[in-house]
Design a protein around this motif. Structure first.
Motif, mmCIF file in Angstrom:
data_model
loop_
_atom_site.group_PDB
_atom_site.id
_atom_site.type_symbol
_atom_site.label_atom_id
_atom_site.label_comp_id
_atom_site.label_asym_id
_atom_site.label_seq_id
_atom_site.Cartn_x
_atom_site.Cartn_y
_atom_site.Cartn_z
ATOM 1 N N ARG A 126 -18.931 -41.942 44.934
ATOM 2 C CA ARG A 126 -18.330 -42.361 43.453
ATOM 3 C C ARG A 126 -19.374 -42.147 42.667
ATOM 4 N NH1 ARG A 126 -13.043 -42.485 43.473
ATOM 5 N NH2 ARG A 126 -12.836 -43.395 41.531
ATOM 6 N N VAL A 127 -19.261 -41.486 41.347
ATOM 7 C CA VAL A 127 -19.938 -41.499 40.312
ATOM 8 C C VAL A 127 -20.080 -42.788 39.558
ATOM 9 C CG1 VAL A 127 -20.932 -40.490 38.328
ATOM 10 C CG2 VAL A 127 -19.926 -39.180 40.135
ATOM 11 N N PRO A 128 -21.214 -43.745 39.615
ATOM 12 C CA PRO A 128 -21.024 -45.173 38.910
ATOM 13 C C PRO A 128 -20.787 -45.016 37.455
ATOM 14 C CG PRO A 128 -23.406 -44.629 40.156
ATOM 15 C CD PRO A 128 -22.479 -43.361 40.141
ATOM 16 N N GLU A 129 -20.338 -45.942 37.093
ATOM 17 C CA GLU A 129 -19.616 -45.866 35.565
ATOM 18 C C GLU A 129 -20.770 -45.944 34.487
ATOM 19 O OE1 GLU A 129 -16.079 -48.634 34.705
ATOM 20 O OE2 GLU A 129 -15.208 -48.124 36.734
ATOM 21 N N ASP A 130 -21.740 -46.583 34.945
ATOM 22 C CA ASP A 130 -23.068 -46.759 33.989
ATOM 23 C C ASP A 130 -23.757 -45.758 34.200
ATOM 24 O OD1 ASP A 130 -24.024 -47.215 36.393
ATOM 25 O OD2 ASP A 130 -25.248 -48.805 35.902
ATOM 26 N N THR A 131 -23.311 -44.315 34.495
ATOM 27 C CA THR A 131 -24.230 -43.089 34.498
ATOM 28 C C THR A 131 -23.761 -42.166 33.490
ATOM 29 O OG1 THR A 131 -24.150 -43.655 36.890
ATOM 30 C CG2 THR A 131 -24.781 -41.450 36.325
ATOM 31 N N GLY A 132 -24.721 -41.279 33.058
ATOM 32 C CA GLY A 132 -24.480 -40.428 32.072
ATOM 33 C C GLY A 132 -25.266 -39.031 32.562
ATOM 34 N N ARG A 182 -26.752 -35.517 30.992
ATOM 35 C CA ARG A 182 -27.367 -34.537 29.831
ATOM 36 C C ARG A 182 -26.521 -33.209 29.954
ATOM 37 N NH1 ARG A 182 -32.872 -36.130 27.789
ATOM 38 N NH2 ARG A 182 -33.017 -37.984 28.411
ATOM 39 N N GLY A 183 -26.407 -32.607 28.600
ATOM 40 C CA GLY A 183 -25.993 -31.421 28.530
ATOM 41 C C GLY A 183 -25.951 -30.352 29.521
ATOM 42 N N PRO A 184 -27.361 -29.995 29.956
ATOM 43 C CA PRO A 184 -27.339 -28.696 31.103
ATOM 44 C C PRO A 184 -26.660 -29.337 32.459
ATOM 45 C CG PRO A 184 -29.427 -29.157 29.869
ATOM 46 C CD PRO A 184 -28.642 -30.252 29.398
ATOM 47 N N ASN A 185 -26.753 -30.469 32.704
ATOM 48 C CA ASN A 185 -26.076 -30.986 33.896
ATOM 49 C C ASN A 185 -24.385 -31.023 33.777
ATOM 50 O OD1 ASN A 185 -28.724 -31.118 35.493
ATOM 51 N ND2 ASN A 185 -29.143 -32.855 34.803
ATOM 52 N N ALA A 186 -24.006 -31.462 32.972
ATOM 53 C CA ALA A 186 -22.447 -31.198 32.472
ATOM 54 C C ALA A 186 -22.138 -30.114 32.359
ATOM 55 C CB ALA A 186 -22.254 -32.016 30.985
ATOM 56 N N CYS A 187 -22.828 -29.123 32.013
ATOM 57 C CA CYS A 187 -22.540 -27.602 32.060
ATOM 58 C C CYS A 187 -22.310 -27.215 33.466
ATOM 59 C CB CYS A 187 -23.640 -26.784 31.198
ATOM 60 S SG CYS A 187 -23.529 -26.823 29.466
ATOM 61 N N LYS A 188 -23.450 -27.430 34.289
ATOM 62 C CA LYS A 188 -23.496 -26.772 35.407
ATOM 63 C C LYS A 188 -22.223 -27.491 36.298
ATOM 64 C CE LYS A 188 -27.443 -26.613 37.411
ATOM 65 N NZ LYS A 188 -28.739 -26.836 38.284
ATOM 66 N N THR A 200 -20.104 -32.590 42.638
ATOM 67 C CA THR A 200 -20.938 -31.895 41.918
ATOM 68 C C THR A 200 -21.892 -32.832 41.350
ATOM 69 O OG1 THR A 200 -19.311 -30.054 41.729
ATOM 70 C CG2 THR A 200 -21.370 -30.015 40.225
ATOM 71 N N LEU A 201 -21.392 -33.882 40.747
ATOM 72 C CA LEU A 201 -22.315 -34.752 39.779
ATOM 73 C C LEU A 201 -23.115 -35.632 40.686
ATOM 74 C CD1 LEU A 201 -20.159 -35.730 36.772
ATOM 75 C CD2 LEU A 201 -21.985 -34.176 36.854
ATOM 76 N N SER A 202 -22.902 -35.787 41.751
ATOM 77 C CA SER A 202 -23.404 -36.745 42.759
ATOM 78 C C SER A 202 -24.916 -36.082 43.155
ATOM 79 C CB SER A 202 -22.850 -37.233 43.793
ATOM 80 O OG SER A 202 -22.379 -36.037 44.891
ATOM 81 N N ASP A 203 -24.795 -34.754 43.125
ATOM 82 C CA ASP A 203 -25.922 -34.068 43.517
ATOM 83 C C ASP A 203 -26.990 -33.573 42.417
ATOM 84 O OD1 ASP A 203 -25.279 -33.939 46.223
ATOM 85 O OD2 ASP A 203 -24.017 -32.157 45.678
ATOM 86 N N LEU A 204 -26.538 -34.024 40.888
ATOM 87 C CA LEU A 204 -27.330 -33.796 39.874
ATOM 88 C C LEU A 204 -28.079 -34.825 39.240
ATOM 89 C CD1 LEU A 204 -24.699 -31.138 37.969
ATOM 90 C CD2 LEU A 204 -26.689 -30.713 39.079
ATOM 91 N N PRO A 205 -29.174 -34.894 38.571
ATOM 92 C CA PRO A 205 -29.741 -35.833 38.006
ATOM 93 C C PRO A 205 -28.848 -36.455 36.885
ATOM 94 C CG PRO A 205 -31.039 -33.705 37.863
ATOM 95 C CD PRO A 205 -29.789 -33.507 38.418
ATOM 96 N N SER A 206 -29.020 -37.845 37.090
ATOM 97 C CA SER A 206 -28.385 -38.696 35.643
ATOM 98 C C SER A 206 -29.157 -39.696 35.120
ATOM 99 C CB SER A 206 -27.089 -39.304 36.569
ATOM 100 O OG SER A 206 -27.251 -40.171 37.376
ATOM 101 N N GLU A 207 -28.483 -40.328 34.219
ATOM 102 C CA GLU A 207 -29.246 -41.346 33.550
ATOM 103 C C GLU A 207 -28.451 -42.656 33.580
ATOM 104 O OE1 GLU A 207 -30.640 -40.831 29.340
ATOM 105 O OE2 GLU A 207 -31.410 -38.374 30.084
ATOM 106 N N ARG A 208 -29.200 -43.754 33.809
ATOM 107 C CA ARG A 208 -28.420 -45.063 33.390
ATOM 108 C C ARG A 208 -28.228 -45.543 32.200
ATOM 109 N NH1 ARG A 208 -26.051 -45.948 37.684
ATOM 110 N NH2 ARG A 208 -27.279 -46.405 39.549
ATOM 111 N N ILE A 209 -27.270 -45.903 31.596
ATOM 112 C CA ILE A 209 -26.856 -46.186 30.575
ATOM 113 C C ILE A 209 -27.761 -47.400 30.012
ATOM 114 C CG2 ILE A 209 -25.382 -46.632 28.632
ATOM 115 C CD1 ILE A 209 -23.320 -45.071 30.722
ATOM 116 N N VAL A 210 -28.439 -47.396 29.050
ATOM 117 C CA VAL A 210 -29.334 -48.461 28.715
ATOM 118 C C VAL A 210 -28.785 -49.446 27.566
ATOM 119 C CG1 VAL A 210 -31.557 -49.604 27.873
ATOM 120 C CG2 VAL A 210 -31.531 -47.598 29.504
ATOM 121 N N THR A 211 -28.109 -50.414 27.760
ATOM 122 C CA THR A 211 -27.414 -50.884 26.332
ATOM 123 C C THR A 211 -28.630 -51.717 25.462
ATOM 124 O OG1 THR A 211 -26.777 -53.038 27.484
ATOM 125 C CG2 THR A 211 -25.113 -51.311 27.437
ATOM 126 N N GLY A 212 -28.317 -51.854 24.206
ATOM 127 C CA GLY A 212 -29.278 -52.530 23.483
ATOM 128 C C GLY A 212 -30.307 -51.504 22.919
#
Length: 165
Positions: A3-9, A11-17, A136-148
């Motif tokens: 499952r894709v972690p909830e604290d994961t975002g 970027r545009g190119p990966n969302a497009c893919k 699909t998203l589990s195979d693509l680069p993501s970013e941890r959401i940094v609060t603050g």
């Protein structure tokens, strides 16, 4: 399937893919508020939009509706309805269309009622799209959401990291 972690975002190119759309479509849909990135919007040079799993799911649904010949105006109405429902409810929803309108179906009885009109209808089972996007998203680069952190100062943080490193 992970499952894709909830604290994961994403970027545009990966969302497009993952959604199967062009960056031009993504940019237009963000600027016209069809699907705005819920994690971070671009705010000038050096910043990038960051999309949540739910955002990417909506992008994929929009793509499927467009492929089926639904007008962007009807899609806007359907997406607004889905947005109001929240992510947890979406896996039990099937979207149906006769090529003009988009319908939400939650039971076999509703589907039968829609088919009584004799028109051709297609369906998008959102649970299936959900699993497809997750894979699909589990195979693509993501970013941890940094609060603050100040998302507007991403470029300055990169420059500082380069000088220190």
């Amino acid at each position: 399937m992970a499952r894709v972690p909830e604290d994961t975002g994403f970027r545009g190119p990966n969302a497009c893919k993952a959604a199967g759309i062009t960056y031009r479509q993504l940019d237009y849909w963000a600027r016209t508020q069809l699907v705005e990135p819920s994690i971070r919007d671009a705010s000038g040079s050096g910043t990038q939009r960051l999309y949540s799993f739910r955002d990417v799911l909506l992008l994929k649904i929009i793509k499927r509706l467009l492929d089926a010949g639904i007008s962007l105006q009807q899609i806007r109405t359907a997406i607004q309805h889905l947005r109001e429902r929240g992510t947890d409810d979406l896996t039990s929803v099937t979207l149906m269309s006769d090529g003009v309108s988009v319908y939400e179906c939650r039971s076999a009885d509703e589907v039968i009622d829609l088919l009584q009109g004799g028109q051709g209808v297609f369906g998008i089972a959102i649970g299936g799209v959900w699993r497809e996007i997750e894979g699909t998203l589990s195979d693509l680069p993501s970013e941890r959401i940094v609060t603050g952190a100040d998302p507007d100062d991403e470029l300055a943080a990169r420059r500082k990291a380069r000088r220190v490193g």
